[in-house]
Scaffold this motif. Structure first.
Motif, PDB file in Angstrom:
ATOM      1  N   PRO A  92       0.835  -1.209   0.000  1.00  0.00           N
ATOM      2  CA  PRO A  92       0.000   0.000   0.000  1.00  0.00           C
ATOM      3  C   PRO A  92       0.866   1.254   0.000  1.00  0.00           C
ATOM      4  N   LEU A  93       0.248   2.369  -0.364  1.00  0.00           N
ATOM      5  CA  LEU A  93       0.966   3.636  -0.306  1.00  0.00           C
ATOM      6  C   LEU A  93       1.366   3.937   1.131  1.00  0.00           C
ATOM      7  N   SER A  94       2.575   4.451   1.324  1.00  0.00           N
ATOM      8  CA  SER A  94       2.990   4.870   2.664  1.00  0.00           C
ATOM      9  C   SER A  94       2.089   6.017   3.126  1.00  0.00           C
ATOM     10  N   GLN A  95       2.060   6.232   4.434  1.00  0.00           N
ATOM     11  CA  GLN A  95       1.235   7.318   4.961  1.00  0.00           C
ATOM     12  C   GLN A  95       1.655   8.659   4.379  1.00  0.00           C
ATOM     13  N   GLN A  96       2.955   8.857   4.258  1.00  0.00           N
ATOM     14  CA  GLN A  96       3.463  10.113   3.698  1.00  0.00           C
ATOM     15  C   GLN A  96       3.003  10.292   2.259  1.00  0.00           C
ATOM     16  N   MET A  97       3.088   9.197   1.455  1.00  0.00           N
ATOM     17  CA  MET A  97       2.690   9.282   0.057  1.00  0.00           C
ATOM     18  C   MET A  97       1.186   9.501  -0.056  1.00  0.00           C
ATOM     19  N   THR A 124       0.904  23.172  -3.842  1.00  0.00           N
ATOM     20  CA  THR A 124       0.894  22.287  -2.676  1.00  0.00           C
ATOM     21  C   THR A 124       2.056  22.516  -1.727  1.00  0.00           C
ATOM     22  N   GLY A 125       3.098  23.199  -2.208  1.00  0.00           N
ATOM     23  CA  GLY A 125       4.275  23.371  -1.375  1.00  0.00           C
ATOM     24  C   GLY A 125       5.234  22.197  -1.460  1.00  0.00           C
ATOM     25  N   LEU A 126       4.896  21.196  -2.272  1.00  0.00           N
ATOM     26  CA  LEU A 126       5.782  20.061  -2.494  1.00  0.00           C
ATOM     27  C   LEU A 126       6.804  20.421  -3.563  1.00  0.00           C
ATOM     28  N   SER A 127       7.880  19.650  -3.631  1.00  0.00           N
ATOM     29  CA  SER A 127       8.826  19.841  -4.719  1.00  0.00           C
ATOM     30  C   SER A 127       8.303  19.128  -5.963  1.00  0.00           C
ATOM     31  N   VAL A 128       8.829  19.479  -7.123  1.00  0.00           N
ATOM     32  CA  VAL A 128       8.425  18.820  -8.359  1.00  0.00           C
ATOM     33  C   VAL A 128       8.750  17.332  -8.283  1.00  0.00           C
ATOM     34  N   ASP A 129       9.918  16.980  -7.728  1.00  0.00           N
ATOM     35  CA  ASP A 129      10.286  15.564  -7.590  1.00  0.00           C
ATOM     36  C   ASP A 129       9.295  14.824  -6.706  1.00  0.00           C
ATOM     37  N   GLU A 130       8.868  15.454  -5.622  1.00  0.00           N
ATOM     38  CA  GLU A 130       7.911  14.807  -4.715  1.00  0.00           C
ATOM     39  C   GLU A 130       6.571  14.584  -5.410  1.00  0.00           C
ATOM     40  N   VAL A 131       6.137  15.569  -6.200  1.00  0.00           N
ATOM     41  CA  VAL A 131       4.889  15.421  -6.950  1.00  0.00           C
ATOM     42  C   VAL A 131       5.007  14.277  -7.946  1.00  0.00           C
ATOM     43  N   GLU A 132       6.097  14.241  -8.688  1.00  0.00           N
ATOM     44  CA  GLU A 132       6.258  13.213  -9.717  1.00  0.00           C
ATOM     45  C   GLU A 132       6.398  11.824  -9.106  1.00  0.00           C
ATOM     46  N   GLU A 133       7.111  11.705  -7.983  1.00  0.00           N
ATOM     47  CA  GLU A 133       7.225  10.419  -7.298  1.00  0.00           C
ATOM     48  C   GLU A 133       5.851   9.933  -6.843  1.00  0.00           C
ATOM     49  N   CYS A 134       5.046  10.864  -6.346  1.00  0.00           N
ATOM     50  CA  CYS A 134       3.698  10.510  -5.904  1.00  0.00           C
ATOM     51  C   CYS A 134       2.845  10.061  -7.079  1.00  0.00           C
ATOM     52  N   LEU A 135       2.921  10.783  -8.180  1.00  0.00           N
ATOM     53  CA  LEU A 135       2.144  10.429  -9.364  1.00  0.00           C
ATOM     54  C   LEU A 135       2.544   9.054  -9.890  1.00  0.00           C
ATOM     55  N   GLN A 136       3.837   8.746  -9.850  1.00  0.00           N
ATOM     56  CA  GLN A 136       4.308   7.444 -10.305  1.00  0.00           C
ATOM     57  C   GLN A 136       3.721   6.329  -9.460  1.00  0.00           C
ATOM     58  N   VAL A 138       0.990   6.437  -7.522  1.00  0.00           N
ATOM     59  CA  VAL A 138      -0.469   6.390  -7.576  1.00  0.00           C
ATOM     60  C   VAL A 138      -0.973   5.852  -8.908  1.00  0.00           C
ATOM     61  N   ARG A 139      -0.304   6.154 -10.007  1.00  0.00           N
ATOM     62  CA  ARG A 139      -0.781   5.703 -11.324  1.00  0.00           C
ATOM     63  C   ARG A 139      -0.783   4.189 -11.403  1.00  0.00           C
ATOM     64  N   ARG A 218       2.962  12.210 -16.090  1.00  0.00           N
ATOM     65  CA  ARG A 218       2.569  13.572 -16.489  1.00  0.00           C
ATOM     66  C   ARG A 218       1.408  13.525 -17.489  1.00  0.00           C
ATOM     67  N   ALA A 219       1.539  12.644 -18.480  1.00  0.00           N
ATOM     68  CA  ALA A 219       0.504  12.546 -19.506  1.00  0.00           C
ATOM     69  C   ALA A 219      -0.818  12.091 -18.899  1.00  0.00           C
ATOM     70  N   GLU A 220      -0.763  11.128 -18.000  1.00  0.00           N
ATOM     71  CA  GLU A 220      -1.992  10.627 -17.387  1.00  0.00           C
ATOM     72  C   GLU A 220      -2.637  11.675 -16.492  1.00  0.00           C
ATOM     73  N   LEU A 221      -1.814  12.488 -15.838  1.00  0.00           N
ATOM     74  CA  LEU A 221      -2.354  13.573 -15.019  1.00  0.00           C
ATOM     75  C   LEU A 221      -3.122  14.556 -15.892  1.00  0.00           C
ATOM     76  N   GLN A 222      -2.555  14.902 -17.035  1.00  0.00           N
ATOM     77  CA  GLN A 222      -3.231  15.803 -17.963  1.00  0.00           C
ATOM     78  C   GLN A 222      -4.540  15.186 -18.458  1.00  0.00           C
ATOM     79  N   LEU A 223      -4.488  13.908 -18.819  1.00  0.00           N
ATOM     80  CA  LEU A 223      -5.698  13.231 -19.294  1.00  0.00           C
ATOM     81  C   LEU A 223      -6.765  13.182 -18.207  1.00  0.00           C
ATOM     82  N   ARG A 224      -6.326  12.922 -16.969  1.00  0.00           N
ATOM     83  CA  ARG A 224      -7.276  12.855 -15.850  1.00  0.00           C
ATOM     84  C   ARG A 224      -8.065  14.148 -15.745  1.00  0.00           C
TER      85      ARG A 224
END
Length: 232
Positions: A92-97, A124-136, A138-139, A218-224
């Motif tokens: 499962p996703l970690s609590q932080q994620m 969100t105040g997150l870094s771009v890397d943190e956002v992209e890691e989360c998106l990876q 979650v997708r 990134r592409a899936e986020l845009q499509l979403r």
């Protein structure tokens, strides 16, 4: 006589199901193999393949060849769904994620602005890397229902209204894909339509697997966002 005929029909149907399962065991390995490069460390591959086989058995039991759809198209979503269910149970996703994803969902639903990782990071105040890691993460663990359409999935409901709704969703999704930047459109096409693995896409685009995964996210986020806005 009727009882004997029914017994024969049941046996024939069971024989067809068994044949489909036996002929497509390698397809289960293909589906799991496509996910391997995106899986967390320590995931039990045998458990995932076993879950995929159960999805294959379910698909074989419900497959209707008269609908004119290839069995692999019908089975893909069930196999992949069973594999992802097993993955979610064990990784499962970690609590932080999960907290990051909750914040990302909040800002993308409340704000009609750009949904690029850079824009989300700013809001969100997150870094771009943190956002992209989360998106990876979650997708893979929490795919959207529209992703079934990308895989060519079909509804088992024959209701005409449902069929019309599905055709509308397919058209919205097709238009959304066409509106993506060229590189994002290409990675979506190669991954979903051409069924290539991340490593294979990386060879085509001269990118690392990690880079392809981030581009796909990134592409899936845009499509979403596009699909949600069109269908709301």
């Amino acid at each position: 006589m009727e009882s004997a005929l029914q017994t024969y029909r049941d046996a024939a149907r069971k024989g067809d199901r068994d044949r489909l399962v036996l002929e497509h065991l390698d397809y289960v390995r293909h589906v799991v193999g496509k996910l391997i490069s995106e899986l967390p460390d320590g995931v039990d591959l045998e458990n995932l393949e076993a879950a995929g086989v159960l999805g294959l058995v379910e698909a074989a039991a419900h497959f209707d060849a008269s609908r004119g759809v290839a069995f692999t198209t019908f089975a893909y979503i069930r196999i992949r769904g069973a594999v992802l269910d097993e993955l979610r149970r064990n990784s499962p996703l970690s609590q932080q994620m999960a907290q990051r994803w909750s914040r990302i969902r909040e800002v993308t639903h409340e704000d009609e602005g750009s949904s690029t990782p850079e824009a989300i990071a700013q809001r969100t105040g997150l870094s771009v890397d943190e956002v992209e890691e989360c998106l990876q993460a979650v997708r893979l663990l929490h795919p959207d229902t529209w992703q079934d359409e990308l895989h060519g999935g079909i509804s088992t409901d024959s209701n005409a209204d449902d069929a019309l709704d599905r055709e509308e969703r397919k058209q919205v999704l097709a238009d959304a894909i066409e509106s993506l930047p060229e590189r994002q459109r290409l990675v979506i096409t190669l991954y979903y339509a051409e069924d290539l693995r991340l490593k294979e896409i990386g060879a085509v685009l001269d990118m690392t697997e990690s880079g392809v995964s981030r581009l796909l996210a990134r592409a899936e986020l845009q499509l979403r966002q596009i699909v949600r806005d069109k269908l709301d």
